[in-house]
Design a protein around this motif. Structure first.
Motif, PDB file in Angstrom:
ATOM      1  N   ASP A  75      46.786 108.878  44.518  1.00 11.67           N
ATOM      2  CA  ASP A  75      45.811 108.293  43.565  1.00 11.67           C
ATOM      3  C   ASP A  75      44.303 107.518  43.949  1.00 11.67           C
ATOM      4  O   ASP A  75      44.904 106.562  44.527  1.00 11.67           O
ATOM      5  CB  ASP A  75      46.043 108.323  41.909  1.00 11.67           C
ATOM      6  N   GLU A 114      42.372 106.922  41.147  1.00 16.32           N
ATOM      7  CA  GLU A 114      41.433 106.066  40.547  1.00 16.32           C
ATOM      8  C   GLU A 114      42.281 105.233  39.768  1.00 16.32           C
ATOM      9  O   GLU A 114      41.027 104.374  39.009  1.00 16.32           O
ATOM     10  CB  GLU A 114      42.060 107.470  39.568  1.00 16.32           C
ATOM     11  N   LYS A 119      42.740 100.853  39.280  1.00 13.06           N
ATOM     12  CA  LYS A 119      42.169 100.624  39.738  1.00 13.06           C
ATOM     13  C   LYS A 119      42.955  98.818  38.802  1.00 13.06           C
ATOM     14  O   LYS A 119      43.412  98.787  38.103  1.00 13.06           O
ATOM     15  CB  LYS A 119      40.664  99.952  38.912  1.00 13.06           C
ATOM     16  N   SER A 177      39.588 100.121  42.120  1.00  9.77           N
ATOM     17  CA  SER A 177      39.767 101.514  42.655  1.00  9.77           C
ATOM     18  C   SER A 177      40.397 101.436  44.204  1.00  9.77           C
ATOM     19  O   SER A 177      40.069 101.472  44.945  1.00  9.77           O
ATOM     20  CB  SER A 177      38.900 102.917  41.923  1.00  9.77           C
ATOM     21  N   LYS A 183      40.081 104.472  45.519  1.00  8.24           N
ATOM     22  CA  LYS A 183      38.644 105.467  46.166  1.00  8.24           C
ATOM     23  C   LYS A 183      37.804 103.787  47.022  1.00  8.24           C
ATOM     24  O   LYS A 183      37.201 103.545  48.017  1.00  8.24           O
ATOM     25  CB  LYS A 183      38.566 105.909  45.440  1.00  8.24           C
ATOM     26  N   ARG A 230      50.498 111.216  40.740  1.00  9.02           N
ATOM     27  CA  ARG A 230      50.324 109.116  39.813  1.00  9.02           C
ATOM     28  C   ARG A 230      51.566 108.946  38.905  1.00  9.02           C
ATOM     29  O   ARG A 230      52.634 109.622  38.955  1.00  9.02           O
ATOM     30  CB  ARG A 230      49.254 109.954  38.246  1.00  9.02           C
ATOM     31  N   MET A 280      45.648 101.986  34.508  1.00 14.13           N
ATOM     32  CA  MET A 280      44.409 103.532  35.441  1.00 14.13           C
ATOM     33  C   MET A 280      43.727 101.588  35.233  1.00 14.13           C
ATOM     34  O   MET A 280      42.385 101.747  36.703  1.00 14.13           O
ATOM     35  CB  MET A 280      43.659 103.921  33.731  1.00 14.13           C
ATOM     36  N   ASP A 281      43.649 100.585  35.144  1.00  8.45           N
ATOM     37  CA  ASP A 281      42.229  99.427  35.215  1.00  8.45           C
ATOM     38  C   ASP A 281      42.823  98.258  34.223  1.00  8.45           C
ATOM     39  O   ASP A 281      43.978  98.295  33.479  1.00  8.45           O
ATOM     40  CB  ASP A 281      41.139 100.521  35.085  1.00  8.45           C
TER      41      ASP A 281
END
Length: 292
Positions: free
Chosen positions: A191, A193, A195, A230, A232, A254, A260-261
């Motif tokens: 994944d 995304e 972070k 992230s 990425k 996922r 997510m962050d």
């Protein structure tokens, strides 16, 4: 009194953070004690009788750094009993060792225990809401530390590291996994995304040392760099440092209860421990890729 004048025991001294901390304490000329039996075999921290059997040998210890744990989130879902047994019972046994041997202080390696952030950056006052067996087991360990401090006067310093990385980390962690894939010409992760706040092991060890020197009786500190990247972005940074064309693929999977962050508010550690992170993500990745 500096740590050079202390006798110190590290649990998990053969693990990633433990090895780095052990080397740093040796450089400070601390007196190190190992939790091993007469044959040099590591004592299982889940076995209270084996630990109690070492009582006489361990009575001169000043500080316990309790780093030993089962740390993988995925395996905590697959083997929850083993995770809780090691992380909770092991912590209880080490606190009992402190009580029985009149060891003044324990420095406990907890984890990210906040769950989905209510706000960013995350400070130590943020509600704790761990969302997997691993982080739940670490929060239970924190409560045991609090109980032994309140009931028996043991000084407890608790660290909540965000995402530690650096040389010698297991290959199944994100950054080592990406770097080890470079030679194949292809990086594949699940994944792109999520972070995370990445803190270099050198900065983490510096926090542990300052925690050992800290004169407080009970405290909790976030340890992170204070900025998130992230998956990425991390891959792009590593490929840029590596300097070759690398194919990147994502499996589109996922993790359960993925956050997510998240990134740390480290103001308390800066103000109270006089600690701050010195190694940026770019510097840390450069060192790791350069050592490949």
């Amino acid at each position: 009194m500096g740590l050079s004048e202390k006798t110190i025991l590290i649990t998990g001294e053969e693990g990633f953070a433990g090895r780095h901390l052990l080397d740093a304490l040796k450089r400070l000329n601390s007196s190190m004690v190992s939790l091993k039996d007469q044959n040099g075999k590591r004592v299982d921290i889940r076995d209270k009788d084996l630990i109690r059997g070492r009582k006489r040998e361990l009575e001169d210890i000043d500080i316990v750094y309790h780093l030993a744990a089962r740390t993988a989130v995925n395996s905590s879902y697959e083997s929850p009993h083993a995770t809780y047994e090691t992380n909770v019972l092991g912590t209880l046994n080490m606190l009992e060792l402190c009580r029985l041997c009149d060891i003044d202080k324990i420095v406990y390696a907890s984890s990210y225990v906040y769950g989905t952030p209510q706000y960013l950056p995350i400070d130590e006052k943020h509600i704790t809401s761990p969302n997997n067996p691993y982080s739940k087991s670490k929060l239970l360990g924190e409560e045991l530390c609090r109980s032994y401090h309140e009931d028996f006067g043991i000084k407890c310093i608790i660290f909540r590291p965000f995402n530690i990385y650096g040389p010698g980390q297991r290959a199944d962690f994100l950054i080592p996994k990406i770097i080890s894939s470079l030679s194949s010409g292809e990086v594949v992760v699940r994944d792109p995304e999520p972070k995370r706040d990445f803190v270099h092991i050198t900065d983490m060890v510096d926090a542990y040392i300052k925690g050992g020197e800290y004169q407080g009786d009970f405290d909790i500190f976030n340890i992170g760099y204070g900025k998130s990247y992230s998956v990425k972005e991390i891959i792009e940074k590593i490929i840029s440092i590596y300097g070759s064309n690398i194919k990147v693929g994502y499996e589109g999977e996922r993790r359960k209860n993925e956050i997510m962050d998240c990134y740390a508010d480290t103001a308390k550690a800066r103000a109270t421990l006089h600690w701050r992170p010195l190694i940026s993500i770019d510097e840390g990745l450069q060192m790791m890729v350069g050592n490949q």
